[in-house]
Design a protein around this motif. Structure first.
Motif, PDB file in Angstrom:
ATOM      1  N   ASN A 140      35.173  20.610 -18.778  1.00 42.96           N
ATOM      2  CA  ASN A 140      34.187  21.307 -18.222  1.00 42.96           C
ATOM      3  C   ASN A 140      33.654  20.452 -16.994  1.00 42.96           C
ATOM      4  N   PHE A 141      33.839  20.902 -15.797  1.00 39.25           N
ATOM      5  CA  PHE A 141      33.589  20.126 -14.629  1.00 39.25           C
ATOM      6  C   PHE A 141      32.048  19.309 -14.661  1.00 39.25           C
ATOM      7  N   LYS A 142      31.013  20.288 -14.900  1.00 44.17           N
ATOM      8  CA  LYS A 142      29.515  19.733 -14.769  1.00 44.17           C
ATOM      9  C   LYS A 142      29.422  18.814 -15.954  1.00 44.17           C
ATOM     10  N   ARG A 143      29.856  19.134 -17.019  1.00 44.55           N
ATOM     11  CA  ARG A 143      29.581  18.022 -18.186  1.00 44.55           C
ATOM     12  C   ARG A 143      30.120  17.040 -17.945  1.00 44.55           C
ATOM     13  N   ASP A 144      31.499  16.850 -17.609  1.00 47.91           N
ATOM     14  CA  ASP A 144      32.285  15.722 -17.197  1.00 47.91           C
ATOM     15  C   ASP A 144      31.600  14.851 -16.202  1.00 47.91           C
ATOM     16  N   GLN A 145      31.093  15.570 -15.008  1.00 49.81           N
ATOM     17  CA  GLN A 145      30.526  14.919 -13.971  1.00 49.81           C
ATOM     18  C   GLN A 145      29.144  14.233 -14.639  1.00 49.81           C
ATOM     19  N   GLU A 146      28.357  15.005 -15.325  1.00 55.79           N
ATOM     20  CA  GLU A 146      27.121  14.267 -16.008  1.00 55.79           C
ATOM     21  C   GLU A 146      27.449  13.032 -16.938  1.00 55.79           C
ATOM     22  N   LEU A 147      28.421  13.114 -17.652  1.00 58.58           N
ATOM     23  CA  LEU A 147      28.804  12.092 -18.319  1.00 58.58           C
ATOM     24  C   LEU A 147      29.281  11.183 -17.481  1.00 58.58           C
ATOM     25  N   LEU A 148      30.159  11.169 -16.541  1.00 55.19           N
ATOM     26  CA  LEU A 148      30.716  10.034 -15.773  1.00 55.19           C
ATOM     27  C   LEU A 148      29.776   9.440 -14.901  1.00 55.19           C
ATOM     28  N   GLN A 149      28.725  10.203 -14.537  1.00 52.08           N
ATOM     29  CA  GLN A 149      27.644   9.494 -13.637  1.00 52.08           C
ATOM     30  C   GLN A 149      26.885   8.613 -14.178  1.00 52.08           C
ATOM     31  N   VAL A 150      26.736   8.631 -15.729  1.00 52.37           N
ATOM     32  CA  VAL A 150      25.713   7.988 -16.278  1.00 52.37           C
ATOM     33  C   VAL A 150      26.815   6.553 -16.907  1.00 52.37           C
ATOM     34  N   LEU A 151      27.985   6.900 -17.601  1.00 49.33           N
ATOM     35  CA  LEU A 151      28.808   6.011 -18.175  1.00 49.33           C
ATOM     36  C   LEU A 151      29.445   4.987 -17.190  1.00 49.33           C
ATOM     37  N   LYS A 152      29.725   5.476 -16.010  1.00 49.03           N
ATOM     38  CA  LYS A 152      30.304   4.568 -14.921  1.00 49.03           C
ATOM     39  C   LYS A 152      29.556   3.263 -14.743  1.00 49.03           C
ATOM     40  N   GLY A 153      28.441   3.258 -14.850  1.00 48.04           N
ATOM     41  CA  GLY A 153      27.611   2.015 -14.947  1.00 48.04           C
ATOM     42  C   GLY A 153      27.411   1.207 -16.175  1.00 48.04           C
ATOM     43  N   LYS A 154      28.020   1.757 -17.213  1.00 43.73           N
ATOM     44  CA  LYS A 154      27.968   0.792 -18.538  1.00 43.73           C
ATOM     45  C   LYS A 154      29.117  -0.023 -18.542  1.00 43.73           C
ATOM     46  N   GLU A 155      28.914  -1.132 -19.302  1.00 41.45           N
ATOM     47  CA  GLU A 155      29.855  -2.031 -19.590  1.00 41.45           C
ATOM     48  C   GLU A 155      30.513  -1.549 -20.925  1.00 41.45           C
ATOM     49  N   MET A 156      31.918  -1.428 -20.798  1.00 39.47           N
ATOM     50  CA  MET A 156      32.615  -1.134 -22.000  1.00 39.47           C
ATOM     51  C   MET A 156      34.047  -1.457 -21.841  1.00 39.47           C
ATOM     52  N   ARG A 157      34.768  -1.742 -22.935  1.00 35.92           N
ATOM     53  CA  ARG A 157      36.321  -1.962 -22.775  1.00 35.92           C
ATOM     54  C   ARG A 157      37.121  -1.019 -22.106  1.00 35.92           C
ATOM     55  N   TYR A 158      36.866   0.221 -22.234  1.00 35.96           N
ATOM     56  CA  TYR A 158      37.770   1.177 -21.615  1.00 35.96           C
ATOM     57  C   TYR A 158      36.988   2.431 -21.404  1.00 35.96           C
ATOM     58  N   LEU A 159      36.998   3.099 -20.244  1.00 34.06           N
ATOM     59  CA  LEU A 159      36.656   4.230 -19.900  1.00 34.06           C
ATOM     60  C   LEU A 159      37.679   5.186 -18.989  1.00 34.06           C
ATOM     61  N   GLY A 160      38.011   6.130 -19.866  1.00 32.70           N
ATOM     62  CA  GLY A 160      39.207   6.926 -19.522  1.00 32.70           C
ATOM     63  C   GLY A 160      38.812   8.525 -19.158  1.00 32.70           C
ATOM     64  N   VAL A 161      39.408   9.156 -18.297  1.00 32.61           N
ATOM     65  CA  VAL A 161      39.006  10.607 -17.856  1.00 32.61           C
ATOM     66  C   VAL A 161      40.317  11.374 -17.825  1.00 32.61           C
ATOM     67  N   LEU A 162      40.182  12.271 -18.661  1.00 33.72           N
ATOM     68  CA  LEU A 162      41.255  13.221 -18.710  1.00 33.72           C
ATOM     69  C   LEU A 162      41.423  14.085 -17.289  1.00 33.72           C
ATOM     70  N   GLY A 163      42.779  14.299 -16.739  1.00 32.71           N
ATOM     71  CA  GLY A 163      42.895  15.000 -15.756  1.00 32.71           C
ATOM     72  C   GLY A 163      43.247  14.024 -14.583  1.00 32.71           C
ATOM     73  N   SER A 164      43.557  14.874 -13.507  1.00 29.97           N
ATOM     74  CA  SER A 164      44.308  14.134 -12.155  1.00 29.97           C
ATOM     75  C   SER A 164      43.098  13.285 -11.654  1.00 29.97           C
ATOM     76  N   LYS A 165      43.813  12.237 -10.687  1.00 36.58           N
ATOM     77  CA  LYS A 165      43.033  11.349 -10.125  1.00 36.58           C
ATOM     78  C   LYS A 165      42.182  12.098  -9.100  1.00 36.58           C
ATOM     79  N   LYS A 166      42.605  13.152  -8.491  1.00 36.18           N
ATOM     80  CA  LYS A 166      41.921  14.108  -7.496  1.00 36.18           C
ATOM     81  C   LYS A 166      40.641  14.740  -8.075  1.00 36.18           C
ATOM     82  N   ARG A 167      40.912  15.228  -9.505  1.00 34.79           N
ATOM     83  CA  ARG A 167      39.778  15.764 -10.138  1.00 34.79           C
ATOM     84  C   ARG A 167      38.604  14.813 -10.478  1.00 34.79           C
TER      85      ARG A 167
END
Length: 334
Positions: free
Chosen positions: A254-281
């Motif tokens: 779900n684009f909106k849900r993924d976006q909400e999650l990624l906007q917060v998680l991108k600023g947190k420290e973690m070992r691995y953050l993976g996103v399913l889907g293409s680089k363009k998406r």
């Protein structure tokens, strides 16, 4: 995954007896290395592996007739004749195994170890032989516990895993740093998340599945998950504390849900953050023309995977690769 977690998962407050076996030294090649452990239960059940299946049955037979509390068994795999442990086994090294009979006190110490690991702490485990054999668990916080006589040599606490000669104790000590289970947090409970959760749990990860749809995020769909949390992204992110050692995969579709999650998680420290889907998406999710280096998109190794199962294999393989890379870096630093 460290084998000790399988052993700890098999022990509860009703457990009694059994033998814990640990590989403490390997010279040459072997299927498994120092730290491999195995539990031989009184009813004949075996938890874990010490090799590719070459040694386990022989060791089980040896233990049946033994009354010793502590033993050392050495398997020399270097011979090539049919009666030896050599080439036919697929190994070509010498494997030293220490065994320990589990009394009630030892089982209680193992249950305490399990509880400490569940708090996110790592624990230094020491084992020794000689005139005063014993074991000791040293958590990051709190007092050491175990059955141990004599002092604790501070210099061996920095060893990640292996044998250490202690002048203070006048003998060799086996040291192993036991880390908590690796944690994987999966955001998204769609059908393609099911093989990912199953494979990751089988590889030793403690898996948490998060989704806003109760009909998808439940035990029937994800029996291997240790936690299933229901909520929208803003609710989930207040319930989960993402730690530096955690791995996270975003796959809600779900684009909106993924976006909400990624906007917060991108600023947190973690070992691995993976996103399913293409680089363009993923770039669209970020509202940017580029993807930061710490975000893996698409998630998984580039093995031309197709379908949910193959994609799950590629992601779990990448999670294992990342975990081992961290261990190698730590070992080099030591």
């Amino acid at each position: 995954m460290e084998d000790i977690h399988d052993v700890l998962d098999a022990i509860d407050s009703t457990s009694s007896g059994g033998v814990l076996a640990t590989v403490v030294q390997v010279t040459g090649s072997a299927y498994k290395k120092e730290g491999a452990s195995m539990l031989f239960q009184p009813d004949g059940t075996q938890i874990g592996l010490l090799s590719a299946g070459c040694l386990e049955e022989d060791l089980a037979e040896r233990l049946k007739g033994s009354e010793a509390r502590y033993e050392e068994v050495v398997y020399d795999m270097r011979g090539e004749d049919e009666l030896s442990w050599g080439e036919g086994s697929g190994c070509n090294g010498v494997i030293s195994v220490w065994t320990e009979k589990l009394d009630d006190a030892y089982i209680q110490h193992l249950l305490k170890l399990k509880g400490v690991l569940q708090t996110g702490q790592s624990v230094v485990m020491m084992k020794k032989r000689g005139e005063a054999p014993g074991y000791l668990f040293i958590p990051e916080e709190g007092e050491p516990f175990g059955s141990w006589a004599g002092g604790v040599p501070d210099d061996c606490k920095v060893i990640e895993r292996g044998m250490f000669y202690s002048r203070a104790l006048g003998g060799e000590v086996y040291v192993q740093r036991i880390r908590p289970k690796r944690r994987l947090i999966v955001f998204g409970a769609g059908p393609d998340a099911r093989p990912l959760v199953s494979f990751a749990a089988g590889a030793g990860f403690s898996v948490t599945v998060c989704d806003w749809r109760p009909a998808l995020c439940h035990n029937t769909c994800f029996p291997a998950a240790e936690r299933r949390i229901i909520g929208f992204p803003n609710e989930l992110l207040t319930q989960i504390e993402v730690k530096p050692d955690d791995c996270v995969v975003i796959m809600t579709h779900n684009f909106k849900r993924d976006q909400e999650l990624l906007q917060v998680l991108k600023g947190k420290e973690m070992r691995y953050l993976g996103v399913l889907g293409s680089k363009k998406r993923t770039a669209r999710l970020l509202g940017s023309d580029s993807i930061p280096a710490h975000i893996t998109s698409p998630a998984g190794l580039a093995i031309q995977a197709e379908g949910a199962e193959e994609i799950a294999v590629s992601i779990v393989a990448q999670l294992i690769q990342v975990s081992h890379a961290v261990k190698l870096k730590e070992a080099v630093c030591l």
